[in-house]
Design an enzyme around this catalytic site. Sequence first.
Site, PDB file in Angstrom:
ATOM      1  N   ARG A  56       0.833  -1.217   0.000  1.00 38.84           N
ATOM      2  CA  ARG A  56       0.000   0.000   0.000  1.00 38.84           C
ATOM      3  C   ARG A  56       0.864   1.262   0.000  1.00 38.84           C
ATOM      4  O   ARG A  56       0.531   2.254  -0.629  1.00 38.84           O
ATOM      5  CB  ARG A  56      -0.938  -0.012   1.205  1.00 38.84           C
ATOM      6  CG  ARG A  56      -1.978  -1.127   1.104  1.00 38.84           C
ATOM      7  CD  ARG A  56      -2.983  -1.065   2.220  1.00 38.84           C
ATOM      8  NE  ARG A  56      -3.744   0.169   2.217  1.00 38.84           N
ATOM      9  CZ  ARG A  56      -4.446   0.616   3.246  1.00 38.84           C
ATOM     10  NH1 ARG A  56      -4.478  -0.066   4.366  1.00 38.84           N
ATOM     11  NH2 ARG A  56      -5.111   1.731   3.174  1.00 38.84           N
ATOM     12  N   HIS A 106      -6.552   7.384  11.759  1.00 34.68           N
ATOM     13  CA  HIS A 106      -6.180   5.968  11.648  1.00 34.68           C
ATOM     14  C   HIS A 106      -4.711   5.785  11.275  1.00 34.68           C
ATOM     15  O   HIS A 106      -4.315   4.708  10.844  1.00 34.68           O
ATOM     16  CB  HIS A 106      -7.076   5.260  10.620  1.00 34.68           C
ATOM     17  CG  HIS A 106      -8.506   5.111  11.086  1.00 34.68           C
ATOM     18  ND1 HIS A 106      -9.532   4.721  10.258  1.00 34.68           N
ATOM     19  CD2 HIS A 106      -9.063   5.297  12.311  1.00 34.68           C
ATOM     20  CE1 HIS A 106     -10.672   4.681  10.962  1.00 34.68           C
ATOM     21  NE2 HIS A 106     -10.412   5.034  12.205  1.00 34.68           N
ATOM     22  N   CYS A 133      15.243   0.184  14.481  1.00 34.84           N
ATOM     23  CA  CYS A 133      14.824   1.535  14.860  1.00 34.84           C
ATOM     24  C   CYS A 133      16.067   2.429  14.930  1.00 34.84           C
ATOM     25  O   CYS A 133      17.037   2.091  15.612  1.00 34.84           O
ATOM     26  CB  CYS A 133      14.127   1.500  16.218  1.00 34.84           C
ATOM     27  SG  CYS A 133      13.746   3.144  16.864  1.00 34.84           S
ATOM     28  N   GLY A 173     -17.292  10.395   1.548  1.00 34.94           N
ATOM     29  CA  GLY A 173     -16.747   9.112   1.101  1.00 34.94           C
ATOM     30  C   GLY A 173     -16.394   8.128   2.193  1.00 34.94           C
ATOM     31  O   GLY A 173     -15.385   7.438   2.096  1.00 34.94           O
ATOM     32  N   ASN A 199     -21.526  11.244  -0.714  1.00 37.35           N
ATOM     33  CA  ASN A 199     -21.176   9.842  -0.948  1.00 37.35           C
ATOM     34  C   ASN A 199     -21.813   9.416  -2.271  1.00 37.35           C
ATOM     35  O   ASN A 199     -22.706  10.082  -2.774  1.00 37.35           O
ATOM     36  CB  ASN A 199     -21.695   8.970   0.217  1.00 37.35           C
ATOM     37  CG  ASN A 199     -20.963   7.643   0.318  1.00 37.35           C
ATOM     38  OD1 ASN A 199     -20.972   6.848  -0.611  1.00 37.35           O
ATOM     39  ND2 ASN A 199     -20.317   7.412   1.452  1.00 37.35           N
ATOM     40  N   ALA A 217     -17.001  11.772  -5.774  1.00 34.84           N
ATOM     41  CA  ALA A 217     -16.379  12.863  -5.012  1.00 34.84           C
ATOM     42  C   ALA A 217     -15.718  13.907  -5.911  1.00 34.84           C
ATOM     43  O   ALA A 217     -15.745  15.099  -5.598  1.00 34.84           O
ATOM     44  CB  ALA A 217     -15.359  12.280  -4.035  1.00 34.84           C
TER      45      ALA A 217
HETATM   46  N1  APR Z   1     -17.045   9.258  -4.426  1.00 32.32           N
HETATM   47  C1  APR Z   1     -17.708   9.341  -3.250  1.00 32.32           C
HETATM   48  N2  APR Z   1     -17.883   8.280  -2.429  1.00 32.32           N
HETATM   49  C2  APR Z   1     -17.397   7.100  -2.832  1.00 32.32           C
HETATM   50  C3  APR Z   1     -16.704   6.937  -4.056  1.00 32.32           C
HETATM   51  C4  APR Z   1     -16.539   8.087  -4.876  1.00 32.32           C
HETATM   52  N3  APR Z   1     -15.901   8.042  -6.043  1.00 32.32           N
HETATM   53  N4  APR Z   1     -16.339   5.632  -4.172  1.00 32.32           N
HETATM   54  C5  APR Z   1     -16.775   5.017  -3.071  1.00 32.32           C
HETATM   55  N5  APR Z   1     -17.415   5.883  -2.260  1.00 32.32           N
HETATM   56  C6  APR Z   1     -17.993   5.631  -0.939  1.00 32.32           C
HETATM   57  C7  APR Z   1     -18.700   4.310  -0.816  1.00 32.32           C
HETATM   58  O1  APR Z   1     -20.074   4.424  -1.161  1.00 32.32           O
HETATM   59  C8  APR Z   1     -18.510   3.980   0.664  1.00 32.32           C
HETATM   60  O2  APR Z   1     -19.564   4.509   1.444  1.00 32.32           O
HETATM   61  O3  APR Z   1     -16.911   5.583  -0.038  1.00 32.32           O
HETATM   62  C9  APR Z   1     -17.226   4.713   1.044  1.00 32.32           C
HETATM   63  C10 APR Z   1     -16.036   3.819   1.289  1.00 32.32           C
HETATM   64  O4  APR Z   1     -16.289   3.040   2.429  1.00 32.32           O
HETATM   65  P1  APR Z   1     -15.203   2.081   3.070  1.00 32.32           P
HETATM   66  O5  APR Z   1     -14.566   1.265   2.001  1.00 32.32           O
HETATM   67  O6  APR Z   1     -15.868   1.357   4.168  1.00 32.32           O
HETATM   68  O7  APR Z   1     -14.076   3.095   3.601  1.00 32.32           O
HETATM   69  P2  APR Z   1     -14.049   3.919   4.968  1.00 32.32           P
HETATM   70  O8  APR Z   1     -15.410   4.353   5.361  1.00 32.32           O
HETATM   71  O9  APR Z   1     -13.000   4.951   4.808  1.00 32.32           O
HETATM   72  O10 APR Z   1     -13.530   2.814   5.986  1.00 32.32           O
HETATM   73  C11 APR Z   1     -13.334   3.179   7.322  1.00 32.32           C
HETATM   74  O11 APR Z   1     -12.344   1.081   7.853  1.00 32.32           O
HETATM   75  O12 APR Z   1     -10.981  -0.618   7.072  1.00 32.32           O
HETATM   76  C12 APR Z   1     -11.072   0.455   7.924  1.00 32.32           C
HETATM   77  O13 APR Z   1      -9.374   1.756   8.864  1.00 32.32           O
HETATM   78  C13 APR Z   1     -10.027   1.499   7.646  1.00 32.32           C
HETATM   79  O14 APR Z   1     -10.199   3.882   7.624  1.00 32.32           O
HETATM   80  C14 APR Z   1     -10.838   2.691   7.215  1.00 32.32           C
HETATM   81  C15 APR Z   1     -12.159   2.463   7.916  1.00 32.32           C
END
Ligand code: APR
Length: 233
Positions: A56, A106, A133, A173, A199, A217
């Site tokens: 990553r 995070h 380290c 997002g 979203n 977004a």
């Molecule tokens: N524009 C806007 N929203 C979007 C787009 C886009 N192009 N693509 C995806 N999404 C939205 C999806 O609909 C979803 O609701 O982004 C969201 C992504 O959700 P997750 O994959 O669950 O990511 P996130 O909410 O950041 O996850 C939270 O979970 O795995 C852990 O620590 C990790 O920080 C992360 C946390």
Amino acid sequence: MSQLFILTGAGISAESGLKTFRDSDGLWEGHRVEDVATRDAYARNPRMVHDFYNMRRSQLQTVEPNAAHRALGRLEKEWPGQLTLVTQNVDDLHERGGCSDVWHMHGELLKKRCELCNTVSACREDLSVFSECSQCGHAGGLRPHIVWFGEIPLLMDEIYERVSKADLFVSIGTSGVVYPAAGLAAEAKSQGARTVELNMTDTEVSPCFDELIHGPATESVPAWVDALLSEGL
Ligand code: APR
């Protein structure tokens, strides 16, 4: 001065080419992210966990900030002192998009932490179980500076303090399933903030928002920033 609180998640970086966690199959080489991003996984198989984060981290060199990151950079410049930007993302795209004050609740891929002396430092290289380290000289204690499932996110006191002062709370997002981040919108609303969610679709926490803006977004965020800058908070 009115205060704006923005929470971002993986969706804001999706159009830069970084996979979200829950939109696709959610798997990395057959592992659920929940099985790689935990302290237990690291104790069981540190090499696998290092490989995941090394991959990553190196991926960051191949992606660029998008129009949504840049729009927030513009907002920060136009409204100094009024914006708190908290991200769940561990990438550096907000910074490269022009935001100078980003709270990574995070953690960050580009930092490492020594579990022996607790020093946090910059990390551009791959980590392994043999990494030493530079502060305490011990090998084997360096881990990505990432908050894993089951660990407490960073800066929570400061985040709740800013949420309590927010006039407008905006979520961009994020799926709203990982707490405590997912609880911040309800907290802000209960303290009197107006709440807006940007979203692609509705989320688990959409009922907490006064306004829902659907769309990618890179389109919705610049349009929303333009409207905010012309209308004010
Ligand atoms: N524009 C806007 N929203 C979007 C787009 C886009 N192009 N693509 C995806 N999404 C939205 C999806 O609909 C979803 O609701 O982004 C969201 C992504 O959700 P997750 O994959 O669950 O990511 P996130 O909410 O950041 O996850 C939270 O979970 O795995 C852990 O620590 C990790 O920080 C992360 C946390």
